[in-house]
Enzyme design. Sequence first.
Site, PDB file in Angstrom:
ATOM      1  CG  ASP A 172      -6.166  -9.722   5.545  1.00 34.99           C
ATOM      2  OD1 ASP A 172      -7.004  -9.619   4.634  1.00 34.99           O
ATOM      3  OD2 ASP A 172      -4.941  -9.645   5.359  1.00 34.99           O
ATOM      4  CD  GLU A 198     -10.004  -8.309   2.751  1.00 36.46           C
ATOM      5  OE1 GLU A 198      -9.644  -7.247   2.263  1.00 36.46           O
ATOM      6  OE2 GLU A 198      -9.386  -9.367   2.597  1.00 36.46           O
ATOM      7  CB  CYS A 224      -2.209   3.783   8.515  1.00 36.39           C
ATOM      8  SG  CYS A 224      -1.558   3.807  10.189  1.00 36.39           S
ATOM      9  CB  CYS A 259      -2.843   7.776  11.400  1.00 36.69           C
ATOM     10  SG  CYS A 259      -2.128   7.567   9.752  1.00 36.69           S
ATOM     11  CB  CYS A 261       1.730   4.379   8.586  1.00 35.21           C
ATOM     12  SG  CYS A 261       0.760   5.821   8.138  1.00 35.21           S
ATOM     13  CB  CYS A 269       1.352   7.973  11.861  1.00 35.59           C
ATOM     14  SG  CYS A 269       0.849   6.240  11.895  1.00 35.59           S
ATOM     15  CG  ASP A 320      -1.379 -10.984   6.024  1.00 37.88           C
ATOM     16  OD1 ASP A 320      -1.742 -10.368   4.999  1.00 37.88           O
ATOM     17  OD2 ASP A 320      -0.630 -11.965   5.996  1.00 37.88           O
TER      18      ASP A 320
HETATM   19 ZN   LIG Z   1      -0.481   5.902  10.072  1.00 35.56          ZN
END
Ligand SMILES: [Zn+2]
Length: 231
Positions: free
Chosen positions: A18, A102, A166, A169, A185, A188, A195
């Site tokens: 990233d 990216e 995230c 999850c 997150c 979770c 980054d």
């Molecule tokens: Zn999560």
Amino acid sequence: MIPEPVSAPGNGQTVGIDRGVAVSAALSTGELLRISGLTARERSRMRRLERKLARARRGSNRRGRVRLAIARLKARETDRRKDWAEKASTYIARRFDLIRVENLQIKNMTRSARGTPQNPGRNVGQKIGLNREILRSGWGLLVRRLEQKAPGRVEKIRPAFTSQRCSACGQVDPKSRESQADFRCTACGYACNADVNAARNIAAGHAVTARGGGGITRPVNREPHLLLQSA
Ligand SMILES: [Zn+2]
């Protein structure tokens, strides 16, 4: 000059990278690669020189000297950026079989921040500042070198939601991005450098739209619920 390809390690490992603003590149391994640009001292010298230049009379010897000093500092910054991109790209190409980044159109981003007269861009100053940082961080050069040193091993991933998803999850929520630097997150509780979290999404090829859109160079899990099951 085009650099020689670096042979793949053959370890089957994939890395996501990233481009950051605070850091120059974050790897999905958690490594943060920082570019060395001008030092704080050199930057303040640059500002002083620029003020001097503004005051110097056109065509004067003094003006010529100040311009030369500015050009030397700029050249030093460019050299360091190039050197960084060379070293970082060799390091990454040697260590990983597959490299995912990216797909950023850097030039378009710089241009589009201003918008058009009919549709002026929002937060123009802020966006131009950010885009300038991206250019300065040497990202474009890094990706070019990676493509040259690891031909056929670089995949460009659509950047949608990489920073909001995230990597543990799969939940997508802009609120999870607590700040420029921190990701936590909201589903979770997974917390991570923002980054690095994005780099992990890029490595997994999870940079698809929440509705399962395409834009990825090879088939990967496209449905968010599949990501949840596999997590
Ligand atoms: Zn999560």
